[in-house]
Design a protein around this motif. Structure first.
Motif, PDB file in Angstrom:
ATOM      1  N   GLU A 129       7.491  -6.596   2.190  1.00 58.15           N
ATOM      2  CA  GLU A 129       7.380  -6.091   3.554  1.00 58.15           C
ATOM      3  C   GLU A 129       8.741  -5.736   4.146  1.00 58.15           C
ATOM      4  O   GLU A 129       8.810  -5.001   5.129  1.00 58.15           O
ATOM      5  CB  GLU A 129       6.685  -7.116   4.454  1.00 58.15           C
ATOM      6  CG  GLU A 129       5.255  -7.452   4.053  1.00 58.15           C
ATOM      7  CD  GLU A 129       4.310  -6.259   4.138  1.00 58.15           C
ATOM      8  OE1 GLU A 129       4.686  -5.236   4.749  1.00 58.15           O
ATOM      9  OE2 GLU A 129       3.202  -6.353   3.586  1.00 58.15           O
ATOM     10  N   SER A 155       2.112  -3.862   0.261  1.00 59.50           N
ATOM     11  CA  SER A 155       3.088  -3.695   1.354  1.00 59.50           C
ATOM     12  C   SER A 155       2.413  -2.959   2.503  1.00 59.50           C
ATOM     13  O   SER A 155       2.661  -1.777   2.731  1.00 59.50           O
ATOM     14  CB  SER A 155       4.308  -2.930   0.843  1.00 59.50           C
ATOM     15  OG  SER A 155       3.917  -1.735   0.190  1.00 59.50           O
ATOM     16  N   GLY A 200       7.866  -1.356   4.306  1.00 57.01           N
ATOM     17  CA  GLY A 200       7.250  -1.756   3.045  1.00 57.01           C
ATOM     18  C   GLY A 200       7.176  -0.653   2.016  1.00 57.01           C
ATOM     19  O   GLY A 200       7.282  -0.918   0.815  1.00 57.01           O
ATOM     20  N   LYS A 230      -4.424  -7.285   2.776  1.00 53.62           N
ATOM     21  CA  LYS A 230      -3.503  -8.108   1.990  1.00 53.62           C
ATOM     22  C   LYS A 230      -4.198  -9.380   1.514  1.00 53.62           C
ATOM     23  O   LYS A 230      -4.060  -9.783   0.342  1.00 53.62           O
ATOM     24  CB  LYS A 230      -2.281  -8.446   2.837  1.00 53.62           C
ATOM     25  CG  LYS A 230      -1.027  -8.780   2.052  1.00 53.62           C
ATOM     26  CD  LYS A 230       0.129  -8.993   3.010  1.00 53.62           C
ATOM     27  CE  LYS A 230       1.436  -9.200   2.267  1.00 53.62           C
ATOM     28  NZ  LYS A 230       2.064  -7.941   1.839  1.00 53.62           N
TER      29      LYS A 230
END
Length: 550
Positions: free
Chosen positions: A452, A492, A498, A524
């Motif tokens: 990130e 990301s 990201g 995520k």
């Protein structure tokens, strides 16, 4: 395309924008408070950021002592310390943007020999191998697709099919994201986002950005749907790239590092990775579509869109492109032939692919360059003597990405040869003896957090060497950690830093960081959960045919 999201023309790497505003001429007191001109000049040229790299390397050499004993190991530890110093230098240049990404990625070519990490010949070889050839050929094919507007024709055909009459927003989202997902499977995800975002924003241009002429409720519905379209393209390009080796630089780096660290193992091929990556990508794509529909579509969205967007609009734009010409058909034929060659080079242990005819000396990069070469041979039938592609059309090649991949392979070799990975992996030995359901999410989360704050390619470059050596230290199969780390780097989804795709979506003005976080966080979590389930099950069945030969 850089991480700041420039689409073309004059890039931010070509023109330096001053970091400080010009002094105010009408306020003498304010002007006196500004830093001296030499300070402003230093900041404008990013000299502090440039100096941060060598300063960090010098600090590591002066202050860090990796030796745990003397004698015969002293030289080995000195090499590991020097490798850590080089890594600090290159990483700071990557993160701060002190120099263009491509220039920072070439730094190992002179830093490795100067610091005694490896010879000039050894580090230079990392910048061109079969994996780099695959990326280079894929970029050339992507440029051909963009030049002949094939991606636009594909997008308009599919979105008009899914638009519905009246407009059904969930189906329209499925069409846009599904098209992006499919295109991203075969070309680099950044290139896919650059191609598809103008198509998506072209559709959104028909929708009002302000409240004039529409009620507040209708305007809110249109605004939320616009967010869904942009987020859908951003995330679908990242998810689709996960499915194949050609879709993202992370998978390419994984293949290169796998062959570097474990040459005795069977190589990761296009077809074998797809047998694992495609199911993973499909799960994430389904989660993406459901998330977008739940967060950004309501019962009133279709009614709000019906006055501005319908199937006839899309078909009218498609008709402006005209029928497919010979050049477009030939580019598609070359692209389709390449996919077939990728998929059939290696089949199963019992049924060899066509690569066996050449004693398996042919790689995926070999056929990619071969098919890309055909584009410079086949006539376009537009002008006399004109071919489908010429080198002038390749000026937009993403050399920064290619050099970044080369730097990744060089750093991976430097980690291995210097012994730095042996030292750094000791910190994660607590995973020794842990179950797979613990090891996989831990590796994925570590990689997913780091990615990130820097690019997914850079995260993979930094972490995979650690995971490779850690696998040896805790006595688990290296694919378990390396694949988990590679997948985690591709998750990301939360911040613009990201990936370049996030920057492209952010630069449209339709989404905010809050939108990225609220939409990306569920994706995520789904990605980590899906990987935890698939690695010990599907991973052992399908990926084992090439990644688990012991």
């Amino acid at each position: 395309m850089d991480k700041r999201g420039s689409f073309g023309g004059t890039s931010s790497d070509d023109v330096e924008a001053p970091l400080l505003p010009p002094p105010a001429r009408d306020d003498g007191a304010q002007e006196l408070r500004l830093p001296p001109s030499w300070v402003r000049a230093l900041l404008a040229h990013r000299y502090p950021a440039v100096a941060a790299g060598p300063a960090a390397a010098a600090a590591v050499c002066a202050l860090v002592d990796l030796a745990v004993g003397g004698g015969a190991h002293a030289h080995h530890h000195r090499e590991a310390r020097n490798m850590l110093a080089v890594l600090a230098w290159v990483f700071l240049w990557w993160v701060t943007g002190a120099v263009p990404l491509a220039v920072a990625s070439m730094a190992p070519l002179f830093l490795f020999p100067l610091f005694g990490v490896s010879s000039a010949d050894a580090v230079a070889k990392a910048y061109m191998d079969d994996v780099i050839s695959l990326v280079l050929g894929s970029f050339i094919l992507a440029l051909a697709i963009e030049h002949y507007q094939i991606h636009r024709r594909l997008a308009l055909n599919i979105t008009s099919l899914f638009c519905g009459d009246p407009v059904r927003p969930p189906l329209l989202l499925l069409g846009i994201t599904g098209t992006t997902f499919f295109v991203s499977m075969w070309i680099h995800n950044t290139a896919c986002t650059v191609m598809m975002m103008p198509v998506a924003t072209g559709i959104l241009q028909r929708l009002p950005r302000g409240g004039a002429g529409a009620g507040t409720g209708a305007h809110d519905e249109v605004r939320r749907f616009s967010k869904a379209v942009v987020l859908g393209v951003v995330y679908a390009s990242a998810i689709g790239g996960m499915a194949t080796l050609a879709g993202t630089g992370v998978n390419i780096i994984l293949v290169g590092m796998w062959s570097t660290y474990f040459p005795e193992q069977e190589p990761i091929t296009f077809s074998s990775w797809m047998s694992f990556g495609l199911p993973m990508a499909l799960i994430l794509f389904l989660a993406l579509w459901i998330t977008l529909c739940l967060m950004f579509c309501s019962n009133n969205t279709g009614k709000a869109l019906s006055g501005y967007l319908d199937r006839s609009h899309l078909r009218r734009e498609l008709s402006l492109l005209g029928p497919m010409v010979f050049a477009e058909k030939m580019v598609l034929a070359v692209f389709g032939g390449l996919i077939v060659l990728w998929m059939t080079r290696n089949l199963t242990a019992d049924i060899p692919g066509w690569g066996a005819l050449f004693h398996n000396n042919v790689g995926d990069g070999t056929v990619t360059i071969m098919m890309a070469t055909l584009l410079f041979i086949i006539p376009s039938r537009k002008n006399k003597g004109e071919k489908l592609m010429d080198w002038d059309k390749c000026r937009k090649l993403q050399w920064d990405i290619i050099l970044l991949l080369g730097a990744g392979f060089a750093i991976a070799e430097g980690f291995r040869s210097s012994g730095l990975t042996d030292i750094l992996s000791d910190g994660l030995r607590f995973l020794k003896g842990a179950e797979t359901v613990v090891i996989v999410p831990v590796a994925c989360i570590v990689s997913g957090v780091v990615t990130e704050f820097t690019s997914d390619d850079a995260t993979t470059t930094l972490l995979l060497p650690l995971f490779a050596e850690l696998a040896k230290a805790i006595d688990v199969h290296p694919a378990l950690l390396m694949v988990s780390g590679a997948v985690g780097a591709q998750l990301s989804y939360l911040l613009p830093t990201g990936s370049p795709s996030n920057v492209i979506g952010f630069s449209t003005g339709h989404i905010t960081i809050k939108d990225l976080v609220t939409t990306g966080l569920p994706l995520k979590l789904v990605g980590i959960a899906a990987l935890t389930v698939l690695m010990p099950t599907l991973g052992n069945i399908t990926a084992a045919q090439i990644m688990s030969k012991n």
